[in-house]
Design a protein around this motif. Structure first.
Motif, PDB file in Angstrom:
ATOM      1  N   PHE A 235      -8.256  -7.214  -0.270  1.00  0.00           N
ATOM      2  CA  PHE A 235      -7.573  -5.890   0.546  1.00  0.00           C
ATOM      3  C   PHE A 235      -7.743  -6.566   2.054  1.00  0.00           C
ATOM      4  O   PHE A 235      -6.475  -6.641   2.762  1.00  0.00           O
ATOM      5  N   ASN A 236      -8.811  -7.047   2.521  1.00  0.00           N
ATOM      6  CA  ASN A 236      -9.160  -7.412   3.761  1.00  0.00           C
ATOM      7  C   ASN A 236      -8.349  -8.588   4.179  1.00  0.00           C
ATOM      8  O   ASN A 236      -8.003  -8.941   5.445  1.00  0.00           O
ATOM      9  N   GLU A 237      -8.149  -9.829   3.232  1.00  0.00           N
ATOM     10  CA  GLU A 237      -7.530 -10.839   3.435  1.00  0.00           C
ATOM     11  C   GLU A 237      -5.824 -10.466   3.610  1.00  0.00           C
ATOM     12  O   GLU A 237      -5.117 -10.905   4.388  1.00  0.00           O
ATOM     13  N   ALA A 238      -5.338  -9.527   2.773  1.00  0.00           N
ATOM     14  CA  ALA A 238      -4.259  -8.974   2.783  1.00  0.00           C
ATOM     15  C   ALA A 238      -3.660  -8.415   4.121  1.00  0.00           C
ATOM     16  O   ALA A 238      -2.843  -8.621   4.647  1.00  0.00           O
ATOM     17  N   LYS A 239      -4.616  -7.604   4.824  1.00  0.00           N
ATOM     18  CA  LYS A 239      -4.599  -6.893   5.846  1.00  0.00           C
ATOM     19  C   LYS A 239      -4.402  -8.117   7.220  1.00  0.00           C
ATOM     20  O   LYS A 239      -3.547  -7.924   7.950  1.00  0.00           O
ATOM     21  N   ALA A 526       0.349  -1.722  -5.888  1.00  0.00           N
ATOM     22  CA  ALA A 526       0.690  -0.245  -5.064  1.00  0.00           C
ATOM     23  C   ALA A 526      -0.352   0.278  -4.718  1.00  0.00           C
ATOM     24  O   ALA A 526      -0.015   0.854  -3.406  1.00  0.00           O
ATOM     25  N   HIS A 527      -1.579   0.211  -4.985  1.00  0.00           N
ATOM     26  CA  HIS A 527      -2.570   1.143  -4.448  1.00  0.00           C
ATOM     27  C   HIS A 527      -2.982   0.402  -3.022  1.00  0.00           C
ATOM     28  O   HIS A 527      -3.714   1.265  -2.278  1.00  0.00           O
ATOM     29  N   TYR A 528      -2.651  -0.546  -2.713  1.00  0.00           N
ATOM     30  CA  TYR A 528      -2.607  -1.134  -1.377  1.00  0.00           C
ATOM     31  C   TYR A 528      -1.823  -0.454  -0.412  1.00  0.00           C
ATOM     32  O   TYR A 528      -1.815  -0.333   0.782  1.00  0.00           O
ATOM     33  N   LYS A 529      -0.629   0.430  -1.004  1.00  0.00           N
ATOM     34  CA  LYS A 529       0.241   0.987  -0.094  1.00  0.00           C
ATOM     35  C   LYS A 529       0.053   2.447  -0.138  1.00  0.00           C
ATOM     36  O   LYS A 529       0.480   2.997   0.830  1.00  0.00           O
TER      37      LYS A 529
END
Length: 632
Positions: A235-239, A526-529
Motif C-alpha cells: 500500500f505505501n509503495e502504491a501511494k 479493490a480494498h486499496y480503493k
C-alpha cells in the motif's frame, strides 16, 4: 482542440460533396475558431477547424501535410509527450518545419504506422490520408476523450467530431430505435452506437484502416485488469507511485501557448489537480460554479478553502435564476445528438465564463471511475459484503416507498438512496449495475407501442443491454470500475465535458486519465480503493496533506444541479406548454402519451422521485428531433 470531418471514397466523389465543405466548417466553428480550411482531391475532402493551443503560428494550421505532400492529417486533441517523440524522430534524421504536436504525430505515423499509437500520451481523434495509396487511417485515444463519428456506406466513408457535421455530408439518416431506448434509460448512447442507424462512434483504444473498399477495425489498447495471481504492490509503495504518476500527469498537461487554469469544484478530485498545478504555476486561475439560493447544491466554501491554501486566483461563477433559461437553451442548441446528463448545464455555464479568462483548463474527471468515488460504488461493495443493516433494509422497503424521494435536499435524497439500495439487493450484479447506471424509471413504458414494439424491447435486452455489460455477473469489484471506465466514462462524463467545453472553444485536460496512472491504479486490489466506510482510500491518503481537512473529510457530492426547481419554477411555462406539450407529443407518435401525463403530474408534485431526470431526457430528445426532422 479542434473539429475534424471528411469524406473518403474509393471512387471519384460527386461535386456536390465538395460544395458542402464550407458548410461543414461553419458547423464546427465553435470547436476551432482560430482557423478553418479543407483539402480536396477527386477521392477525398478533409475539413478542419482549429483552436490553437500549441504553436499558434499559421504554419501549424490544418489540414497538415508532410514535406512530400503524400500524407495529410486532420487532428483533434493534444499529444503531451510530443517533445520527447520529436527528439526521437530527429535522431533518425527527420526534420520539422513547425513546433506543433500535429507535425510530430504525422511523422511518427509515417515512420511507424499503427504502432505509433502506443507511444502517444494524450487525447485525440485523427484521420490520415495517404494520397499515393488512396487509403485512410483513423484512431481515437485510449479512453474516448475525443469523439469520432463515422459511417461507411456505398464505398463512402464519412467522419466527423460531431453529428451535425456528418449530417451535412450524409443527410437523411434514420433514427436507431434501440439507441433511443438506450438513451431514455442512460441519458446517453454509449459507443459504438449513435442515435442514427449505420452511424457509429469509434470506440476508445481503436483504429481503423480503409483501402480497396475494405474497412478493418483493430484494437491497440484495452483496459487492464488486476492480475490476482501476483502479489499486489504494498500500500505505501502504491501511494508513492500514485503520487509520482499524477504529479507528472499534471505537469506535462501544463504545457500551453495560451492562458491556462483549473476547474475547482471543491471536491477532492479537482482540489488535488489544483494543488498539484499550483506547485508549477504561479497565480494559477481557478473557477467554480455557485448556485444562488440553493445551499444543498452549493460547494463554494470548499473551493475557496483550496484556493486560499494554494493561493490561486479564484473566480466564483454565480448561476442565478436569470441565467438559467439562457443556459438551458444554449445546451439544447449545442447538442447534435440527444444527451441528457443535466450537469451539462452547469458545465456549459462554467466553460462560458472560463473562456473569458483562459483557453485551457485542467479538470478532475476520471478519478471517480478509477478510484471508486461514486456512492453507487460503496453501495455495491456493501451488497457484495452484506451485513445485517443491508439485509434489514429490504424489510423497510414498503415503508420507504411511502416517503418522499428526490434530489432536492439531504433528507429526501437519503430516502431515495436507501430505497434504491433495498430494491437492488436481490438483483444480479449485471441487472443492478444497469439499474443504477440509468434513470430509476420503467423506461419500457415511455415509448408508444406502435413506435417501439414488444419484439423490439426483446431485441434491446438481448442485443444492446447485455452486450454493454457482458462480464458483470459474479464479477469482483474491480470489474465494476472497469465497466464504468468502458461505458460511463466515455459515454457520459467525457462526452459532457467535450460538448460543453467545445461549445465555448475551451480545451479541457484530464490528468487522471494519463494512461500510465490508469494502468497502475487498475492493477491495484479493490480494498486499496474503498471499504464500507470510505471511498477513494489510496487517493485521499496520498494527497490529504495538500488539501484542507474540510475537503478530504467530507462526503462525496456529485456535480449536480437543482434540476427539479428549475424545471418546475423558472422554466415551468416552457415545460408545461412547449417542451412537454402532450398534444404535440401525441401527434409525433413516438412517446406513450398517458405515461408522459403521469410524468408531468409527478414532476409538479410533492414527491417527484426521479421524474426531473426522465422529463429532461424527453425534453432533450424532442428538441433534437424537432430540430432535425421538422421538415421531414
Amino acid at each position: 482542440m479542434c473539429g475534424i470531418a471528411g469524406v473518403y471514397s474509393t471512387t471519384p466523389l460527386n461535386s456536390s460533396v465538395f460544395e458542402r465543405g464550407e458548410q461543414v466548417l461553419n458547423s464546427m466553428q465553435h470547436r476551432g475558431p482560430n482557423h478553418k480550411a479543407y483539402f480536396k482531391d477527386t477521392h477525398t475532402i478533409l475539413c478542419h477547424t482549429r483552436l490553437a493551443i500549441i504553436d499558434t503560428n499559421e504554419s501549424a494550421n490544418q489540414p497538415f501535410s508532410d514535406a512530400s505532400g503524400r500524407y495529410l492529417i486532420v487532428f483533434n486533441g493534444e499529444i503531451f509527450n510530443f517533445r520527447e517523440l520529436r527528439n526521437s524522430l530527429t535522431d533518425i534524421g527527420i526534420t520539422f518545419s513547425t513546433q506543433s504536436d500535429t507535425e510530430v504525430l504525422l511523422n511518427l505515423y509515417i515512420s511507424e504506422g499503427s504502432n505509433c499509437l502506443s507511444k502517444l500520451n494524450g487525447f485525440f481523434s485523427f484521420c490520415i490520408y495517404d494520397t499515393q495509396h488512396n487509403s485512410l487511417f483513423a484512431a481515437t485515444d485510449r479512453y474516448g476523450v475525443k469523439p469520432f463519428y463515422y459511417t461507411f456506406q456505398n464505398n463512402h466513408f464519412v467522419f466527423s467530431s460531431e453529428l451535425k457535421a456528418l449530417e451535412i455530408f450524409n443527410p437523411q439518416n434514420e433514427i436507431d430505435k434501440l439507441s433511443l431506448r438506450t438513451y431514455l434509460h442512460l441519458n446517453y448512447i454509449p459507443q459504438p452506437y449513435s442515435i442514427y442507424e449505420n452511424v457509429f462512434k469509434l470506440e476508445p483504444g481503436k483504429y481503423l484502416c480503409i483501402e480497396n473498399s475494405t474497412l478493418i477495425k483493430n484494437t491497440y489498447y484495452s483496459l487492464k485488469k488486476q492480475n490476482k495471481k501476483t502479489p499486489p504492490t504494498p500500500f505505501n509503495e502504491a501511494k508513492q507511485k500514485v503520487k509520482e504518476l499524477l504529479e507528472d500527469a499534471v505537469k506535462i498537461r501544463l504545457v500551453s501557448d495560451v492562458p491556462l487554469g483549473c476547474f475547482l469544484s471543491g471536491g477532492i478530485d479537482s482540489s488535488i489537480i489544483t494543488a498539484l498545478a499550483a506547485k508549477n504555476t504561479s497565480k494559477l486561475k481557478t473557477f467554480s460554479v455557485e448556485f444562488k439560493n440553493q445551499p444543498f447544491f452549493n460547494e463554494t466554501e470548499y473551493a475557496l478553502a483550496v484556493s486560499k491554501m494554494h493561493q490561486t486566483e479564484h473566480t466564483v461563477i454565480s448561476v442565478d435564476n436569470d441565467k438559467v433559461s439562457e443556459a438551458f437553451q444554449k445546451v439544447l442548441d449545442n447538442l447534435s445528438e440527444p444527451f441528457a446528463d443535466s450537469s451539462a448545464i452547469a458545465v456549459y455555464v462554467l466553460c462560458h465564463e472560463v473562456k473569458k479568462h483562459v483557453t485551457v483548463a485542467l479538470s478532475g474527471d476520471g478519478a471517480d471511475e478509477l478510484f471508486a468515488g461514486y456512492l453507487k460504488h460503496q453501495a455495491e461493495y456493501k451488497i457484495q459484503n452484506l451485513h445485517l443493516a443491508e439485509k434489514f433494509s429490504t424489510l423497510l422497503l414498503p415503508f420507504l416507498k411511502l416517503l418522499p424521494k428526490s434530489r432536492n435536499n439531504s433528507f429526501t435524497n437519503k430516502i431515495r438512496q436507501a430505497t434504491k439500495l433495498a430494491q437492488s439487493i436481490h438483483l444480479t450484479t449485471q441487472d443492478r449495475y444497469w439499474q443504477w447506471a440509468g434513470n430509476n424509471y420503467p423506461v419500457e413504458k415511455l415509448l408508444s407501442p406502435s413506435y417501439f414494439t414488444p419484439k423490439q424491447e426483446e431485441v434491446f435486452v438481448k442485443n444492446r443491454k447485455n452486450n454493454y455489460l457482458p462480464h458483470l455477473n459474479h464479477a469482483g469489484f474491480n470489474e465494476i470500475l472497469l465497466a464504468d471506465q468502458q461505458m460511463v466514462l466515455p459515454g457520459d462524463m467525457l462526452t459532457k465535458v467535450d460538448r460543453m467545453s467545445m461549445a465555448n472553444s475551451v480545451e479541457v485536460r484530464t490528468p487522471f486519465l494519463d494512461y500510465r496512472l490508469v494502468d497502475f491504479v487498475n492493477s491495484l486490489p479493490a480494498h486499496y480503493k474503498l471499504n464500507r466506510h470510505q471511498r477513494k482510500i489510496i487517493l485521499t491518503e496520498t494527497f490529504k496533506e495538500i488539501l484542507p481537512p474540510a475537503v478530504y473529510l467530507r462526503s462525496k457530492k456529485g456535480f449536480e444541479i437543482p434540476l427539479h426547481f428549475w424545471l418546475t419554477h423558472i422554466l415551468k411555462e416552457k415545460v408545461q406548454n412547449e417542451w412537454l406539450n402532450t398534444k404535440e407529443i401525441e401527434n409525433e407518435n413516438i412517446f406513450n402519451v398517458p405515461e408522459i401525463k403521469k410524468i408531468k403530474q409527478k414532476l409538479f408534485s410533492f414527491n417527484p422521485e426521479n421524474t426531473p431526470a426522465i422529463a429532461w431526457a424527453i425534453i432533450v430528445f424532442r428538441y433534437w428531433h424537432k430540430k432535425n426532422y421538422s421538415n421531414a
